[in-house]
Design a protein around this motif. Sequence first.
Motif, short mmCIF file in Angstrom:
data_model
loop_
_atom_site.label_atom_id
_atom_site.label_comp_id
_atom_site.label_asym_id
_atom_site.label_seq_id
_atom_site.Cartn_x
_atom_site.Cartn_y
_atom_site.Cartn_z
N GLY A 96 0.77 -1.23 0.00
CA GLY A 96 0.00 0.00 0.00
C GLY A 96 0.80 1.28 0.00
N LEU A 97 2.14 1.19 -0.01
CA LEU A 97 2.95 2.40 -0.07
C LEU A 97 3.02 2.93 -1.49
N ARG A 98 3.15 4.24 -1.61
CA ARG A 98 3.32 4.87 -2.91
C ARG A 98 4.80 4.88 -3.23
N VAL A 99 5.21 4.08 -4.21
CA VAL A 99 6.61 3.82 -4.47
C VAL A 99 6.98 4.23 -5.89
N ALA A 100 8.09 4.94 -6.03
CA ALA A 100 8.66 5.24 -7.34
C ALA A 100 10.06 4.66 -7.40
N ILE A 101 10.46 4.20 -8.58
CA ILE A 101 11.78 3.62 -8.74
C ILE A 101 12.51 4.32 -9.88
N LEU A 102 13.77 4.63 -9.64
CA LEU A 102 14.63 5.26 -10.63
C LEU A 102 15.60 4.21 -11.14
N GLY A 103 15.66 4.01 -12.44
CA GLY A 103 16.55 2.98 -12.96
C GLY A 103 16.70 3.04 -14.46
N ARG A 104 17.51 2.12 -14.98
CA ARG A 104 17.74 1.98 -16.41
C ARG A 104 17.61 0.50 -16.77
N VAL A 105 17.06 0.21 -17.94
CA VAL A 105 17.01 -1.15 -18.47
C VAL A 105 17.44 -1.11 -19.93
N GLY A 106 17.73 -2.27 -20.47
CA GLY A 106 18.01 -2.35 -21.89
C GLY A 106 16.72 -2.38 -22.69
N GLU A 107 16.83 -2.06 -23.97
CA GLU A 107 15.67 -2.18 -24.86
C GLU A 107 15.57 -3.63 -25.31
N ASP A 108 15.22 -4.51 -24.38
CA ASP A 108 15.20 -5.93 -24.66
C ASP A 108 14.07 -6.59 -23.87
N TYR A 109 13.89 -7.88 -24.07
CA TYR A 109 12.80 -8.60 -23.42
C TYR A 109 12.93 -8.55 -21.90
N PHE A 110 14.15 -8.71 -21.40
CA PHE A 110 14.34 -8.71 -19.95
C PHE A 110 13.97 -7.35 -19.35
N GLY A 111 14.31 -6.27 -20.05
CA GLY A 111 13.94 -4.95 -19.57
C GLY A 111 12.43 -4.78 -19.48
N LYS A 112 11.73 -5.27 -20.49
CA LYS A 112 10.26 -5.19 -20.49
C LYS A 112 9.69 -6.03 -19.36
N LEU A 113 10.28 -7.21 -19.12
CA LEU A 113 9.81 -8.06 -18.03
C LEU A 113 9.89 -7.32 -16.70
N ILE A 114 10.99 -6.61 -16.47
CA ILE A 114 11.17 -5.89 -15.21
C ILE A 114 10.15 -4.76 -15.06
N VAL A 115 10.03 -3.94 -16.10
CA VAL A 115 9.10 -2.81 -16.03
C VAL A 115 7.67 -3.31 -15.84
N ASP A 116 7.29 -4.35 -16.55
CA ASP A 116 5.93 -4.88 -16.42
C ASP A 116 5.68 -5.44 -15.02
N ALA A 117 6.68 -6.16 -14.48
CA ALA A 117 6.51 -6.74 -13.14
C ALA A 117 6.36 -5.65 -12.08
N LEU A 118 7.15 -4.61 -12.19
CA LEU A 118 7.06 -3.50 -11.23
C LEU A 118 5.71 -2.79 -11.35
N ALA A 119 5.31 -2.52 -12.58
CA ALA A 119 4.02 -1.84 -12.79
C ALA A 119 2.87 -2.69 -12.28
N ASP A 120 2.93 -4.00 -12.52
CA ASP A 120 1.87 -4.89 -12.04
C ASP A 120 1.78 -4.87 -10.52
N ALA A 121 2.92 -4.66 -9.84
CA ALA A 121 2.93 -4.61 -8.38
C ALA A 121 2.42 -3.28 -7.84
N GLY A 122 2.30 -2.28 -8.71
CA GLY A 122 1.83 -0.98 -8.28
C GLY A 122 2.92 0.06 -8.13
#
Length: 318
Positions: free
Chosen positions: A62-88
């Motif tokens: 329930g905390l309001r969380v923002a994350i600062l980071g970098r990923v590659g333009e690749d499948y693994f990067g999308k996996l990370i961003v999607d997982a974080l967004a799905d968690a809120g």
Amino acid sequence: MRGDPSSRPYDIIVFGDTCVDLILRDEDVAPQFGQVEKTVAGYDLVMGGSCCIFAAQAAKLGLRVAILGRVGEDYFGKLIVDALADAGVDTRYIEARADLRTGITVHLVQGDDRAMLTHMGSLNALTADDVTDEILQSARHLHYGSLYLQTGLLPDWIDILARAKRLRLTVSLDTNWDPGERWDHDLDRAFPLVDVLLPNEQEALRLSGAATYAEAIAVLRRRVPLLVVKRDIAGAVAWQGEEEFAQSVFEASDGGDGIGAGDSFDAGFLAGWLHGMPLASCLSLACECGRSVAGGIGGLAGQPLQAEIAALQPTAMI
């Protein structure tokens, strides 16, 4: 409520050690060179990174969380961003870059033990120039993790902590393990800027430079206002001033790999602490999160939700 006013957009800002975990499991996962091919019983590919796992658990609580980071333009990067967004988690400060490959850690899990091989890639791509005052002051708390792996930030990490304090953020620190076994990088200057220190037992020994666990606790209690030590199946202990709080923990479910348990512990503790709960309640919540994750595969599968934690229901919050 501790820290800055709740009118700030986020409760917590965290710097993302962005990588995926490839988890290989078998009774014997030791590779054999000489072009010998071996099979394994199972595998999982999930989001990894201590800070990323922390961010996901904090948002689920329930905390309001923002994350600062970098990923590659690749499948693994999308996996990370999607997982974080799905968690809120708010991922607006994650940039996908064509010149990066997303980091990866291969976990070789054998019984209750594991070995890890990591390609850093995007994991350590952040630098101090990325951590602007605007981003910092959007939150009331900074959680700093993976200190020794985020090498792009390491030369300036004391300045980042000092800026956070000037901007009226509270600060927690979980250094995680130092692969270089140096256990330094201006810790003497860092400790006065830290409100909550969250090591495990072995990390506490290294951070203190002491020879025994008891000596380590005595040293660190003098350095930070709130010390919280994770003790695996022995639970956890917290010290604030002259007060000591201990929390036992039930054994985790069989079949888990323990990945991310400490990171979810941190998120659980801070969820309670930022809501002004008594330290004993913060420890209980933290251990519940850590135990749940330890019984799952990867760092996300067992993470509890706010709705499952009685102490975090709106009527219980301060």
